[in-house]
Scaffold this motif. Structure first.
Motif, PDB file in Angstrom:
ATOM      1  N   GLY A  34      37.867  47.067  34.387  1.00  0.00           N
ATOM      2  CA  GLY A  34      37.420  46.860  35.761  1.00  0.00           C
ATOM      3  C   GLY A  34      38.556  46.363  36.616  1.00  0.00           C
ATOM      4  O   GLY A  34      39.724  46.657  36.346  1.00  0.00           O
ATOM      5  N   ASN A  35      38.229  45.583  37.629  1.00  0.00           N
ATOM      6  CA  ASN A  35      39.241  45.086  38.558  1.00  0.00           C
ATOM      7  C   ASN A  35      39.804  43.730  38.164  1.00  0.00           C
ATOM      8  O   ASN A  35      40.530  43.118  38.939  1.00  0.00           O
ATOM      9  CB  ASN A  35      38.644  45.000  39.965  1.00  0.00           C
ATOM     10  CG  ASN A  35      38.275  46.364  40.508  1.00  0.00           C
ATOM     11  OD1 ASN A  35      38.962  47.343  40.235  1.00  0.00           O
ATOM     12  ND2 ASN A  35      37.192  46.432  41.259  1.00  0.00           N
ATOM     13  N   GLU A  36      39.455  43.253  36.975  1.00  0.00           N
ATOM     14  CA  GLU A  36      39.981  41.969  36.532  1.00  0.00           C
ATOM     15  C   GLU A  36      40.410  42.069  35.079  1.00  0.00           C
ATOM     16  O   GLU A  36      39.918  42.904  34.318  1.00  0.00           O
ATOM     17  CB  GLU A  36      38.927  40.864  36.684  1.00  0.00           C
ATOM     18  CG  GLU A  36      37.719  41.042  35.776  1.00  0.00           C
ATOM     19  CD  GLU A  36      36.669  39.951  35.942  1.00  0.00           C
ATOM     20  OE1 GLU A  36      36.701  39.235  36.951  1.00  0.00           O
ATOM     21  OE2 GLU A  36      35.806  39.836  35.048  1.00  0.00           O
ATOM     22  N   PHE A  85      47.513  40.822  37.674  1.00  0.00           N
ATOM     23  CA  PHE A  85      46.448  40.628  36.712  1.00  0.00           C
ATOM     24  C   PHE A  85      46.932  39.832  35.507  1.00  0.00           C
ATOM     25  O   PHE A  85      46.228  39.023  34.952  1.00  0.00           O
ATOM     26  CB  PHE A  85      45.906  41.981  36.233  1.00  0.00           C
ATOM     27  CG  PHE A  85      45.018  42.664  37.233  1.00  0.00           C
ATOM     28  CD1 PHE A  85      44.235  41.938  38.104  1.00  0.00           C
ATOM     29  CD2 PHE A  85      44.972  44.051  37.296  1.00  0.00           C
ATOM     30  CE1 PHE A  85      43.405  42.564  39.025  1.00  0.00           C
ATOM     31  CE2 PHE A  85      44.146  44.688  38.214  1.00  0.00           C
ATOM     32  CZ  PHE A  85      43.366  43.946  39.081  1.00  0.00           C
ATOM     33  N   ASN A 128      40.084  40.318  31.693  1.00  0.00           N
ATOM     34  CA  ASN A 128      39.128  39.323  31.223  1.00  0.00           C
ATOM     35  C   ASN A 128      39.075  39.234  29.705  1.00  0.00           C
ATOM     36  O   ASN A 128      39.582  40.090  28.979  1.00  0.00           O
ATOM     37  CB  ASN A 128      37.737  39.582  31.812  1.00  0.00           C
ATOM     38  CG  ASN A 128      37.248  40.993  31.551  1.00  0.00           C
ATOM     39  OD1 ASN A 128      37.576  41.598  30.539  1.00  0.00           O
ATOM     40  ND2 ASN A 128      36.454  41.527  32.471  1.00  0.00           N
ATOM     41  N   LEU A 180      50.235  45.253  40.847  1.00  0.00           N
ATOM     42  CA  LEU A 180      48.856  44.950  40.477  1.00  0.00           C
ATOM     43  C   LEU A 180      48.773  44.491  39.034  1.00  0.00           C
ATOM     44  O   LEU A 180      48.095  43.518  38.709  1.00  0.00           O
ATOM     45  CB  LEU A 180      47.974  46.193  40.685  1.00  0.00           C
ATOM     46  CG  LEU A 180      47.668  46.559  42.138  1.00  0.00           C
ATOM     47  CD1 LEU A 180      46.923  47.891  42.186  1.00  0.00           C
ATOM     48  CD2 LEU A 180      46.875  45.472  42.830  1.00  0.00           C
ATOM     49  N   THR A 181      49.498  45.189  38.142  1.00  0.00           N
ATOM     50  CA  THR A 181      49.482  44.814  36.733  1.00  0.00           C
ATOM     51  C   THR A 181      50.055  43.425  36.538  1.00  0.00           C
ATOM     52  O   THR A 181      49.539  42.604  35.785  1.00  0.00           O
ATOM     53  CB  THR A 181      50.297  45.836  35.907  1.00  0.00           C
ATOM     54  OG1 THR A 181      49.735  47.123  36.110  1.00  0.00           O
ATOM     55  CG2 THR A 181      50.269  45.477  34.430  1.00  0.00           C
TER      56      THR A 181
END
Length: 246
Positions: free
Chosen positions: A83-85, A23, A87, A19-20
């Motif tokens: 959060g989930n992004e 992203f 940014n 996941l990391t």
């Protein structure tokens, strides 16, 4: 059965890594409608800072996805909250008021805040004079606390720089506070002659405009962005982009 449990445990352990990594491959960048620094032209992200970051990807920075339709104050709050992004935000002015609450990923451009007037006998050259008149500003702009420190508090806020310029054109007020690149670009955009825009009091020092993020932004990804921008500066690519927009 035991082997299945081991495989499931291993999957849970490595999942955060994947996941990391995912992203880190793309950064969602929230941008202000503030051409020529950034905005949307013909349905596509455009502007000086957008072009710089797109080029930075070729120099080793992650891919950037630009989102230009989020209100400016909300965008600032979004990048400060994990959060989930992954940014960031552009074009973000570095100021003492913001210094400790954002992570500064890389300098993109330098600009000067100033008072600009239209159809006045003389430009506004002192803070005392500006304090007595309405001054147009973009809502959430970094110039606002600088104006307030000078006692300039009669601020007429607009959602973006083009609307601010139109209000100046239609004499809703006769003075705005804006950066040089943005003021002249939007004055030309609404069909006006930039020679009619009167340069007044400079507000603060030369402003350094960054791509910034929340304090939780990963250091490794921040370093990739900073390294890419440094390489662009050293080989002249950054200056080449700036020269095209002057």
């Amino acid at each position: 059965m035991k082997m299945k449990r081991i495989m499931l445990a291993a999957l849970f352990l490595i999942q955060p890594f994947f996941l990391t990594t995912a992203f880190a491959e793309r950064v969602v960048v929230y941008g202000l409608d503030a051409m020529p620094l950034c905005g949307v032209v013909d349905g596509k992200p455009a502007g000086i800072t957008v072009e710089i970051l797109q080029e930075a990807t070729l120099y080793g920075a992650p891919e950037f996805k630009f989102v230009m339709d989020v209100p400016w104050l909300r965008a600032q709050m979004m990048v400060q909250n994990p959060g989930n992004e992954l940014n960031a935000i552009i074009p973000f002015s570095r100021s003492p008021q913001r210094e400790d609450t954002f992570k500064w990923l890389g300098e993109l451009i330098q600009t000067q805040f100033r008072l600009y007037s239209f159809n006045r006998a003389t430009p506004v050259l002192t803070a005392g004079e500006a304090a007595g008149i309405p001054v147009g500003v973009v809502r959430g702009h970094a110039i606002i606390p600088l104006l307030q420190e000078l006692g300039i508090n009669k601020l007429d806020e607009a959602p973006n720089a083009e609307i601010n310029a139109k209000k100046l054109q239609h004499k809703r007020f006769d003075t705005i506070a804006e950066s040089d690149f943005i003021a002249f670009h939007n004055w030309r955009k609404i069909g006006e002659d930039t020679s009619l825009l009167q340069e007044g009091l400079a507000i603060g020092e030369i402003t350094r405009v960054y791509i910034a993020a929340g304090l939780h932004f990963p250091d490794a990804t921040a370093k990739k962005i900073a390294d890419a921008l440094n390489k662009m500066e050293k080989d002249g690519k950054l200056q080449e982009i700036l020269n095209r927009w002057r």
